[in-house]
Scaffold this motif. Sequence first.
Motif, mmCIF file in Angstrom:
data_model
loop_
_atom_site.group_PDB
_atom_site.id
_atom_site.type_symbol
_atom_site.label_atom_id
_atom_site.label_comp_id
_atom_site.label_asym_id
_atom_site.label_seq_id
_atom_site.Cartn_x
_atom_site.Cartn_y
_atom_site.Cartn_z
ATOM 1 N N ARG A 17 0.673 -1.078 -0.050
ATOM 2 C CA ARG A 17 0.096 0.048 -0.023
ATOM 3 C C ARG A 17 0.924 1.182 0.026
ATOM 4 N NH1 ARG A 17 -5.124 -1.254 1.332
ATOM 5 N NH2 ARG A 17 -5.595 -3.259 2.453
ATOM 6 N N GLY A 18 0.474 2.322 -0.475
ATOM 7 C CA GLY A 18 1.270 3.521 -0.609
ATOM 8 C C GLY A 18 0.029 4.625 -0.533
ATOM 9 N N SER A 19 0.422 5.870 -0.404
ATOM 10 C CA SER A 19 -0.462 7.112 -0.245
ATOM 11 C C SER A 19 -1.285 7.373 -1.550
ATOM 12 C CB SER A 19 0.144 8.322 0.249
ATOM 13 O OG SER A 19 1.102 8.396 -0.661
ATOM 14 N N ALA A 20 -0.340 6.698 -2.750
ATOM 15 C CA ALA A 20 -1.296 7.020 -3.963
ATOM 16 C C ALA A 20 -2.186 5.744 -4.621
ATOM 17 C CB ALA A 20 -0.067 7.180 -5.307
ATOM 18 N N GLY A 21 -1.994 4.829 -3.705
ATOM 19 C CA GLY A 21 -2.871 3.596 -4.164
ATOM 20 C C GLY A 21 -2.477 2.632 -3.495
ATOM 21 N N THR A 22 -2.960 1.179 -4.168
ATOM 22 C CA THR A 22 -2.569 -0.138 -3.587
ATOM 23 C C THR A 22 -2.105 -0.935 -5.010
ATOM 24 O OG1 THR A 22 -4.406 -0.007 -2.133
ATOM 25 C CG2 THR A 22 -3.325 -1.993 -2.757
ATOM 26 N N VAL A 23 -0.863 -1.794 -4.643
ATOM 27 C CA VAL A 23 -0.161 -2.509 -5.566
ATOM 28 C C VAL A 23 -0.957 -4.077 -5.152
ATOM 29 C CG1 VAL A 23 1.759 -3.459 -6.540
ATOM 30 C CG2 VAL A 23 1.608 -1.262 -5.829
ATOM 31 N N TRP A 24 -1.323 -4.641 -6.418
ATOM 32 C CA TRP A 24 -2.002 -5.968 -6.218
ATOM 33 C C TRP A 24 -1.294 -6.988 -7.361
ATOM 34 C CZ3 TRP A 24 -7.034 -7.264 -4.041
ATOM 35 C CH2 TRP A 24 -7.827 -6.304 -3.452
ATOM 36 N N LEU A 25 -1.353 -8.259 -6.635
ATOM 37 C CA LEU A 25 -1.055 -9.357 -7.559
ATOM 38 C C LEU A 25 -2.237 -9.550 -8.274
ATOM 39 C CD1 LEU A 25 0.825 -11.678 -8.677
ATOM 40 C CD2 LEU A 25 0.005 -13.221 -6.396
ATOM 41 N N GLY A 26 -1.920 -9.862 -9.782
ATOM 42 C CA GLY A 26 -3.233 -9.733 -10.534
ATOM 43 C C GLY A 26 -2.909 -10.965 -11.731
ATOM 44 N N GLU A 27 -3.886 -10.984 -12.468
ATOM 45 C CA GLU A 27 -3.868 -12.171 -13.704
ATOM 46 C C GLU A 27 -4.604 -11.474 -14.814
ATOM 47 O OE1 GLU A 27 -2.587 -15.856 -15.132
ATOM 48 O OE2 GLU A 27 -2.479 -15.263 -12.994
ATOM 49 N N GLY A 28 -3.733 -11.278 -15.904
ATOM 50 C CA GLY A 28 -4.181 -10.952 -17.219
ATOM 51 C C GLY A 28 -4.146 -12.094 -18.348
ATOM 52 N N PRO A 29 -4.455 -11.634 -19.524
ATOM 53 C CA PRO A 29 -4.466 -12.537 -20.679
ATOM 54 C C PRO A 29 -3.003 -13.275 -20.998
ATOM 55 C CG PRO A 29 -5.462 -10.455 -21.232
ATOM 56 C CD PRO A 29 -4.917 -10.016 -19.889
ATOM 57 N N GLU A 30 -1.929 -12.393 -20.528
ATOM 58 C CA GLU A 30 -0.603 -13.178 -20.639
ATOM 59 C C GLU A 30 -0.013 -13.790 -19.497
ATOM 60 O OE1 GLU A 30 1.618 -10.037 -22.632
ATOM 61 O OE2 GLU A 30 0.140 -9.914 -24.348
ATOM 62 N N GLY A 31 -0.733 -13.734 -18.387
ATOM 63 C CA GLY A 31 -0.313 -14.393 -17.109
ATOM 64 C C GLY A 31 -0.233 -13.241 -16.159
ATOM 65 N N PRO A 32 0.785 -13.636 -15.101
ATOM 66 C CA PRO A 32 0.609 -12.883 -13.595
ATOM 67 C C PRO A 32 1.083 -11.307 -13.993
ATOM 68 C CG PRO A 32 1.497 -14.994 -13.420
ATOM 69 C CD PRO A 32 1.596 -14.859 -14.656
ATOM 70 N N VAL A 33 0.586 -10.394 -13.329
ATOM 71 C CA VAL A 33 0.978 -8.961 -13.519
ATOM 72 C C VAL A 33 0.984 -8.630 -12.036
ATOM 73 C CG1 VAL A 33 0.063 -8.776 -15.791
ATOM 74 C CG2 VAL A 33 -1.239 -8.443 -14.258
ATOM 75 N N ALA A 34 1.590 -7.228 -11.908
ATOM 76 C CA ALA A 34 1.296 -6.540 -10.860
ATOM 77 C C ALA A 34 0.287 -5.240 -11.157
ATOM 78 C CB ALA A 34 2.823 -5.699 -10.159
ATOM 79 N N ILE A 35 -0.638 -4.998 -10.560
ATOM 80 C CA ILE A 35 -1.541 -3.800 -10.855
ATOM 81 C C ILE A 35 -1.464 -2.765 -9.884
ATOM 82 C CG2 ILE A 35 -3.696 -3.252 -11.288
ATOM 83 C CD1 ILE A 35 -4.416 -6.146 -11.756
ATOM 84 N N LYS A 36 -1.254 -1.440 -10.370
ATOM 85 C CA LYS A 36 -1.120 -0.478 -9.130
ATOM 86 C C LYS A 36 -2.398 0.318 -9.302
ATOM 87 C CE LYS A 36 1.801 3.419 -7.548
ATOM 88 N NZ LYS A 36 2.368 2.879 -6.471
#
Length: 413
Positions: A17-36
Amino acid sequence: MVRKIGSRYTAHQILGRGSAGTVWLGEGPEGPVAIKLLREDLASDQELVGRFVQERTALLGLDHPHVVSVRDLVVDGTDLALVMDLVRGTDLRTRLDRERRLAPEAAVAIVADVADGLAAAHAAGVVHRDVKPENVLLDMQGPLGPGGSHPALLTDFGVAKLIDSPRRTRATKIIGTPDYLAPEIIEGLPPRAAVDIYALATVLYELLAGFTPFGGGHPGAVLRRHVTETVVPLPGIPEELWQLLVQCLAKAPASRLRASELGERLREQLPLLAGMPPLDVDEPDGEAEGSYEDAAPAAEPEAPRERVRRGAVPLVPGAKPDSNRDTHTSMRVPGPDELAGGALGTARAPRAAGAPRPGSARHRASARRRRITLGVAGVALVAAIGGGAWLATSGDDADGSPADQESSAPASP
C-alpha cells in the motif's frame, strides 16, 4: 479478496500500500501481473484521468531489462490502474532496512543497473521524478551480479508526473520525496533528466552510508540543505567513486553526468570494490527531530533506538500514511530568503562508528563519568600536596575549570 480491473485483469492479493494507491498481484491474458490501483479520489479527478490517457503511449513504450514495463493503463469507472510486469523479489528499501548499508560492490552494481534503465527512459523523453529505494525492485530469480547483487529494475514510472497536475500542485507546490529532491525542483524549476541523476546519486550514497546526505529532521530543513549545503565525504571508498558521487550531486544540473555515462563509469569502479566490506560509519547528528524516538534519560548505555523513516509524507494532501512506501510530499516551495536562512557550508558529518550521539543518555553518562574522575583526581591532589594546590584549583575554577569546560563545550558536529 478478488476484484476485476477493467475487462482484462483480475486482482487477487494486495502486495503493498502507498498514499497514491495499492499494488495488487493480478492475472491478465498473458499471465501474472502487478496492478497499481490508484485511490478512488484520484480516479474521480477528471483532469488526472485525462493526463493518464495522454501519458499512455510514452509509458507503454518503455522497454528495457532494468525497467519494470507498464503493460497497460486501465480507466474503468472508479478504477484507474497501471498494469505492470510482475517482478518476483523485494524492493531496495526492504533490503536496506534489513542490512542498513550494502557492501560497495553490490551498491554500485545495483545503481549501475538503475542508471541503465534511466538512460533508456531519458532517451525516450521520460523523466522518472521519484527515484528512491522504494521504487527499485530486486529480481530474486535473476542471475547474481557483482557482489552477489540481484538485477535491479526501476518501477513506478509516470506516477509522480500523473499526480503533478497544474491544478493539484500549482507553481507553489513540490511533488517528490524530500531526501531525494534535486535543488532545481526545490527552487521551482521544471524537472529535467538531471533530477533523476541527483536522486540516484543520493540513493547510492544511502546504500553506502546507511543514511541520505541531506536527510534528517523536518522536511523543510531537508529541502534547505539540498540547496545550501555540500555533501560530506564518506571515508573508505576509492577517490574515483567519491568524485562520481560529488559530480552527480552537484547543485547545477548541467554539471551532472548523463545516465548512460553514470552507468558506464560505475561499472568501471567494480573491480576496485571487489571484496570491500560495508563502510563503518554512523549516522550524523544535527537536526535529529523526527529521525529517532527520544531515548529515555538513563546513566546506563542507551538501548537501541527504533529507526523512524525520514521525510516521508503523503503524496496527496489528507492521505494517511499506511505503509513504509508512503514517501511523496506535496508542500510549499520555500522562498529564496528561507532557502538562504541556513548556514552555508557542509552538511552534517557522520559520527565515528560506535561514538555516542551528543545529548543522548550514553553521551550524558560518559560526561558525568569524566567529571567524577576529574573531581576524584582533584581531591587526591589536594590530599597529596596540601592547601597550596587548593589555591591553584580555585583560581582555575574562576576562569572555568577543566571539568566545567568539558561539560559546557559545544558538541562537535
